[in-house]
Enzyme design. Structure first.
Site, PDB file in Angstrom:
ATOM      1  N   HIS A 270      32.686  -2.932  28.969  1.00  0.00           N
ATOM      2  CA  HIS A 270      31.721  -3.755  30.036  1.00  0.00           C
ATOM      3  C   HIS A 270      31.021  -3.304  30.831  1.00  0.00           C
ATOM      4  O   HIS A 270      31.777  -2.628  31.588  1.00  0.00           O
ATOM      5  CB  HIS A 270      33.794  -4.355  30.876  1.00  0.00           C
ATOM      6  CG  HIS A 270      33.991  -5.736  29.703  1.00  0.00           C
ATOM      7  ND1 HIS A 270      34.498  -6.332  30.435  1.00  0.00           N
ATOM      8  CD2 HIS A 270      34.373  -5.071  28.658  1.00  0.00           C
ATOM      9  CE1 HIS A 270      35.289  -7.270  29.129  1.00  0.00           C
ATOM     10  NE2 HIS A 270      35.357  -6.591  28.143  1.00  0.00           N
TER      11      HIS A 270
ATOM     12  N   HIS B 145      35.503   0.034  30.270  1.00  0.00           N
ATOM     13  CA  HIS B 145      34.716  -0.100  30.610  1.00  0.00           C
ATOM     14  C   HIS B 145      33.354   1.327  30.293  1.00  0.00           C
ATOM     15  O   HIS B 145      32.755   1.353  30.967  1.00  0.00           O
ATOM     16  CB  HIS B 145      34.407  -0.024  32.579  1.00  0.00           C
ATOM     17  CG  HIS B 145      35.189   0.498  33.049  1.00  0.00           C
ATOM     18  ND1 HIS B 145      35.244   1.642  32.863  1.00  0.00           N
ATOM     19  CD2 HIS B 145      36.420   0.198  34.266  1.00  0.00           C
ATOM     20  CE1 HIS B 145      36.279   2.334  34.352  1.00  0.00           C
ATOM     21  NE2 HIS B 145      36.927   1.044  34.860  1.00  0.00           N
TER      22      HIS B 145
ATOM     23  N   GLU C 125      32.738  -3.567  37.979  1.00  0.00           N
ATOM     24  CA  GLU C 125      33.494  -2.616  37.043  1.00  0.00           C
ATOM     25  C   GLU C 125      35.124  -1.946  38.324  1.00  0.00           C
ATOM     26  O   GLU C 125      34.886  -1.217  39.297  1.00  0.00           O
ATOM     27  CB  GLU C 125      33.300  -2.013  35.962  1.00  0.00           C
ATOM     28  CG  GLU C 125      32.221  -2.726  34.879  1.00  0.00           C
ATOM     29  CD  GLU C 125      33.106  -3.438  34.241  1.00  0.00           C
ATOM     30  OE1 GLU C 125      34.355  -3.090  34.115  1.00  0.00           O
ATOM     31  OE2 GLU C 125      32.339  -3.879  33.539  1.00  0.00           O
TER      32      GLU C 125
ATOM     33  N   ASP D 240      28.344  -8.302  39.258  1.00  0.00           N
ATOM     34  CA  ASP D 240      29.692  -7.691  38.315  1.00  0.00           C
ATOM     35  C   ASP D 240      29.945  -6.735  38.971  1.00  0.00           C
ATOM     36  O   ASP D 240      29.207  -5.706  39.207  1.00  0.00           O
ATOM     37  CB  ASP D 240      29.215  -8.049  37.027  1.00  0.00           C
ATOM     38  CG  ASP D 240      30.240  -8.156  35.689  1.00  0.00           C
ATOM     39  OD1 ASP D 240      31.435  -8.344  36.382  1.00  0.00           O
ATOM     40  OD2 ASP D 240      30.467  -6.980  35.431  1.00  0.00           O
TER      41      ASP D 240
ATOM     42  N   GLU E 123      43.484   3.197  30.573  1.00  0.00           N
ATOM     43  CA  GLU E 123      42.992   2.092  30.021  1.00  0.00           C
ATOM     44  C   GLU E 123      42.355   0.944  30.842  1.00  0.00           C
ATOM     45  O   GLU E 123      41.453   0.545  29.608  1.00  0.00           O
ATOM     46  CB  GLU E 123      44.809   1.102  30.474  1.00  0.00           C
ATOM     47  CG  GLU E 123      44.864   0.681  31.381  1.00  0.00           C
ATOM     48  CD  GLU E 123      46.065   1.588  32.418  1.00  0.00           C
ATOM     49  OE1 GLU E 123      46.523   1.646  33.381  1.00  0.00           O
ATOM     50  OE2 GLU E 123      46.325   3.175  31.724  1.00  0.00           O
TER      51      GLU E 123
ATOM     52  N   ASP F 116      26.388  -6.488  31.758  1.00  0.00           N
ATOM     53  CA  ASP F 116      27.401  -8.075  31.333  1.00  0.00           C
ATOM     54  C   ASP F 116      26.538  -8.842  32.464  1.00  0.00           C
ATOM     55  O   ASP F 116      26.171  -9.787  31.829  1.00  0.00           O
ATOM     56  CB  ASP F 116      28.524  -7.521  31.988  1.00  0.00           C
ATOM     57  CG  ASP F 116      29.634  -7.022  31.194  1.00  0.00           C
ATOM     58  OD1 ASP F 116      28.752  -7.327  30.056  1.00  0.00           O
ATOM     59  OD2 ASP F 116      31.043  -6.740  31.588  1.00  0.00           O
TER      60      ASP F 116
END
Length: 236
Positions: A160, A67, A19, A17, A62, A165
């Protein structure tokens, strides 16, 4: 037959994963976190790769709300080109599993191209979002929604975080590929680095087991079905 089963149970895959600073690598968004877990026989071995990255640009507010990372959190972290060789060594040539994998592949390949390194082969991609949509058409299939559907604990997921995750997705992936009943061997080979792979399941509150008692007709049909199986595993 026995050899093919052993090879399948020891198959290595990598679940990963990312970010990022935004949604589009073609507009200058960059990777700020990478996490990857090694799976053998679709179960975690305990081996992982995790790194925070200096994106060499700002982190929009944002994105930080999603995250939890700000530009200050990433100052002094390594640049992508510095960590890329270690990531490529960890993932090797094995299949790569991700949720909405095209997003992660797109960002990773943009970063690898920028670093003048080989891009990830899209043929390695296993997308759990596609798997979930096929199994649960028309239903919410975000990672959160799947965790709730499979009664996987989400209490630690306040942002996140890529590593968390990955751990959640490992449990979701196991359920999507057949759950706790899909495999008989949990042993990991010496190269797996983890001894025995385990999967912990918390029974949902208020769950009442239902005992199924087949009638004579069903038992006869089952015996007829088993009689047509070639080399059933439990008789090996």
């Amino acid at each position: 037959m026995g050899g093919s089963r052993g090879e399948a149970s020891m198959k290595r895959t990598i679940l990963f994963d990312t970010e990022t600073t935004g949604l589009d690598p073609l507009k200058g968004d960059r990777v700020i976190e990478i996490a990857a877990l090694e799976l053998v026989g679709d179960l975690p071995t305990g081996r992982s790769f995790h790194v925070l990255i200096d994106p060499e640009r700002d982190v929009p507010e944002e994105a930080s709300r999603v995250h939890g990372f700000t530009r200050a959190d990433l100052e002094g972290k390594p640049k992508f080109a510095e960590i890329a060789p270690d990531f490529l060594e960890f993932v090797g040539t094995d299949p790569l599993i991700a949720h909405n994998a095209r997003f992660d592949f797109g960002f990773m390949n943009a970063e690898l191209s920028r670093a003048r390194l080989p891009e990830l082969d899209m043929g390695r991609m296993v997308d759990t979002l596609d798997m979930a949509r096929e199994r649960f058409p028309g239903m919410p299939n975000s990672l959160d929604a799947l965790c709730r559907r499979f009664s996987i604990d989400l209490s630690e997921r306040t942002t996140h975080n890529a590593l968390l995750d990955c751990k959640l997705l490992a449990a979701v992936y196991l359920e999507l590929t057949g759950g706790r009943q899909r495999g008989f061997s949990l042993a990991v080979d010496d190269n797996g680095g983890g001894g025995i792979a385990t999967y912990t399941y918390a029974r949902p509150a208020g769950h009442v087991p239902v005992r199924v008692r087949p009638d004579p007709v069903e038992l006869e049909a089952h015996q007829a079905f088993v009689g047509h199986l070639s080399d059933p595993l439990w008789l090996a």
